[in-house]
Design a protein around this motif. Sequence first.
Motif, PDB file in Angstrom:
ATOM      1  N   GLY A 158      86.831  97.689   8.270  1.00 28.69           N
ATOM      2  CA  GLY A 158      87.267  99.033   8.661  1.00 28.69           C
ATOM      3  C   GLY A 158      86.171 100.085   8.742  1.00 28.69           C
ATOM      4  O   GLY A 158      86.467 101.264   8.927  1.00 28.69           O
ATOM      5  N   ASP A 159      84.892  99.686   8.620  1.00 29.32           N
ATOM      6  CA  ASP A 159      83.822 100.690   8.625  1.00 29.32           C
ATOM      7  C   ASP A 159      83.749 101.482   9.929  1.00 29.32           C
ATOM      8  O   ASP A 159      83.496 102.683   9.919  1.00 29.32           O
ATOM      9  CB  ASP A 159      82.457 100.025   8.359  1.00 29.32           C
ATOM     10  N   LEU A 160      83.943 100.789  11.055  1.00 27.02           N
ATOM     11  CA  LEU A 160      83.890 101.469  12.354  1.00 27.02           C
ATOM     12  C   LEU A 160      85.097 102.397  12.491  1.00 27.02           C
ATOM     13  O   LEU A 160      84.966 103.569  12.831  1.00 27.02           O
ATOM     14  CB  LEU A 160      83.892 100.426  13.482  1.00 27.02           C
ATOM     15  N   SER A 161      86.273 101.869  12.193  1.00 27.76           N
ATOM     16  CA  SER A 161      87.500 102.644  12.355  1.00 27.76           C
ATOM     17  C   SER A 161      87.493 103.883  11.468  1.00 27.76           C
ATOM     18  O   SER A 161      87.979 104.942  11.865  1.00 27.76           O
ATOM     19  CB  SER A 161      88.708 101.772  12.028  1.00 27.76           C
ATOM     20  N   ARG A 162      86.912 103.752  10.262  1.00 23.08           N
ATOM     21  CA  ARG A 162      86.890 104.896   9.345  1.00 23.08           C
ATOM     22  C   ARG A 162      86.095 106.062   9.918  1.00 23.08           C
ATOM     23  O   ARG A 162      86.466 107.215   9.749  1.00 23.08           O
ATOM     24  CB  ARG A 162      86.317 104.480   7.980  1.00 23.08           C
ATOM     25  N   ARG A 163      84.980 105.752  10.600  1.00 24.30           N
ATOM     26  CA  ARG A 163      84.185 106.836  11.185  1.00 24.30           C
ATOM     27  C   ARG A 163      85.015 107.612  12.209  1.00 24.30           C
ATOM     28  O   ARG A 163      85.028 108.831  12.231  1.00 24.30           O
ATOM     29  CB  ARG A 163      82.933 106.282  11.869  1.00 24.30           C
ATOM     30  N   HIS A 164      85.732 106.866  13.066  1.00 20.12           N
ATOM     31  CA  HIS A 164      86.530 107.549  14.097  1.00 20.12           C
ATOM     32  C   HIS A 164      87.682 108.309  13.466  1.00 20.12           C
ATOM     33  O   HIS A 164      88.054 109.386  13.913  1.00 20.12           O
ATOM     34  CB  HIS A 164      87.064 106.526  15.103  1.00 20.12           C
ATOM     35  N   GLU A 165      88.242 107.735  12.405  1.00 19.15           N
ATOM     36  CA  GLU A 165      89.381 108.359  11.744  1.00 19.15           C
ATOM     37  C   GLU A 165      88.950 109.682  11.092  1.00 19.15           C
ATOM     38  O   GLU A 165      89.678 110.665  11.123  1.00 19.15           O
ATOM     39  CB  GLU A 165      89.963 107.377  10.709  1.00 19.15           C
ATOM     40  N   THR A 166      87.745 109.699  10.509  1.00 19.54           N
ATOM     41  CA  THR A 166      87.226 110.930   9.909  1.00 19.54           C
ATOM     42  C   THR A 166      87.102 112.019  10.977  1.00 19.54           C
ATOM     43  O   THR A 166      87.507 113.169  10.769  1.00 19.54           O
ATOM     44  CB  THR A 166      85.832 110.665   9.293  1.00 19.54           C
ATOM     45  N   TRP A 167      86.551 111.638  12.123  1.00 19.92           N
ATOM     46  CA  TRP A 167      86.399 112.614  13.206  1.00 19.92           C
ATOM     47  C   TRP A 167      87.757 113.077  13.722  1.00 19.92           C
ATOM     48  O   TRP A 167      87.993 114.252  13.937  1.00 19.92           O
ATOM     49  CB  TRP A 167      85.603 111.989  14.367  1.00 19.92           C
ATOM     50  N   ARG A 168      88.642 112.130  13.897  1.00 15.65           N
ATOM     51  CA  ARG A 168      89.951 112.466  14.443  1.00 15.65           C
ATOM     52  C   ARG A 168      90.670 113.427  13.500  1.00 15.65           C
ATOM     53  O   ARG A 168      91.269 114.411  13.927  1.00 15.65           O
ATOM     54  CB  ARG A 168      90.783 111.204  14.645  1.00 15.65           C
ATOM     55  N   SER A 169      90.560 113.168  12.218  1.00 13.48           N
ATOM     56  CA  SER A 169      91.305 114.029  11.310  1.00 13.48           C
ATOM     57  C   SER A 169      90.661 115.424  11.246  1.00 13.48           C
ATOM     58  O   SER A 169      91.364 116.427  11.138  1.00 13.48           O
ATOM     59  CB  SER A 169      91.503 113.344   9.957  1.00 13.48           C
ATOM     60  N   ALA A 170      89.335 115.502  11.403  1.00 16.91           N
ATOM     61  CA  ALA A 170      88.686 116.823  11.483  1.00 16.91           C
ATOM     62  C   ALA A 170      89.145 117.568  12.742  1.00 16.91           C
ATOM     63  O   ALA A 170      89.356 118.783  12.710  1.00 16.91           O
ATOM     64  CB  ALA A 170      87.170 116.668  11.469  1.00 16.91           C
TER      65      ALA A 170
END
Length: 446
Positions: free
Chosen positions: A148-160
């Motif tokens: 999930g390392d890749l998905s977590r980066r996008h999720e952090t951005w999306r939630s911001a």
Amino acid sequence: MRDGVFALATAPGRAAIAVIRLSGEGVGAVVERLVGKLPPPRRASTRRLRDPDTAELVDEALVLWLPGPGSFTGEDSAELHLHGGAAVVARVAELLLRLGLRLAEPGEFTRRAFENDRLDLAQAEAVADLVDAETEAQRRQALAQLRGDLSRRHETWRSALLDALAMLEAAIDFPDEDLPDALVAGARERLSGVAREIADSVGDTRGERVREGYRIALIGVPNAGKSSLLNGLVGRDVAIVTEIAGTTRDVLETPLVLGGYSVVLADMAGLRATNDRVEAEGVRRAGAWAQAADLRLLVVDGASTGSGWTGPADLLVQGDLVLLNKSDCPPGADRRAAEGWAIERGLETLAVSIRAEELDMLRSRLTEKATAAMTGAEFPAATRMRHREALSTASGFLDRALHAESDPELVAENIRLAARSLERIAGRLDPESVLDRVFSTFCIGK
Ligand SMILES: Nc1nc2c(ncn2[C@@H]2O[C@H](COP(=O)(O)OP(=O)(O)O)[C@@H](O)[C@H]2O)c(=O)[nH]1
Ligand SMILES: [Mg+2]
């Protein structure tokens, strides 16, 4: 649960063990018909496997019963570990078909895992990458992506982005308050930070380099010694070496592993003007390959004078290397000239030859270069073109939100579209056709 499918999960051919994996509706009943009582869940158990119609013994197998939803696919699943002979596998496959299961499509198990929310699309891709991994770096990257390392980066951005959107919408809803100005400023600040990170990630090619290989081009005029260096670096006679200028014509890509990273080293036609049509095409391809490469090595025959070494030198960019070759011979005028030229441009030079010590030095310098280009503090935000395209689209929407639109409604809409592009990497919004394309590259049994 979808219809029951099965596939050989191990490589076809003679082996100690062959694993057939099953998933979907009716799998439990099918296994029961083959082996009698189902083993306890997730407990490896040896069973006699029989033809249910004739009771003939087909094989002795290790059987795993993996009931859903806790299985890889999220469905009722099983594994049959058979003796790895072609006849055993063929007979069991025939029985499974007869009992109503169908052969799985390529990637179907992983696709079911995705559709049952066991994995997102980037994690599903990581399953394929892990199976394809040939180097340590590829294995590490695929495993981190699977976790999930890749998905977590996008999720952090999306939630911001969604935070910024919420602030903005609050400001839109209460236009008369004092609050909105601060809110809008806060939202913009939030937004521009994320926009910068995403824009940076679009230019970050580490992830793809790890998967596809770091590309190194050997360039130089004919007879500079490019093919000899390639052969020396890979330790076998890949390229033809002669004293006849213009011997190499095709781009010869050779895979190599340096420091656990996959590297593609390319030997090519010496870059010079020529009337030979075949050689001219070789020169054109060489130039194109060299330009697209991650690193160029300009090979200069240091023993010669007037070799015309400056011809291909225009292709070099910062960070490339100038190799002063044939250092076992007395230096010619070209060596000093090339050295001076490189110093003037801030390019690194390295004296090399086909002698073992110098090849070792070159190999370790290339390893350092490759390693530096592919490591970084954070996990890359893209490991495939598909991810990079989505990031680039998101970046475009954020650019408009920040710089082109003044109407708050349109700013909000662009933020929403950017967030959606990020979600697309996890595959949640994609139509069947996109998923078909992703999973069709998988192999059967994955
Ligand atoms: N003395 C010496 N000769 C070399 C060296 N490398 C290549 N050569 C010779 O230079 C000639 C051209 O080499 P080649 O690798 O075919 O050059 P290319 O045209 O750049 O691929 C051949 O005769 C090689 O044997 C070296 O390090 N030392
Ligand atoms: Mg050559």
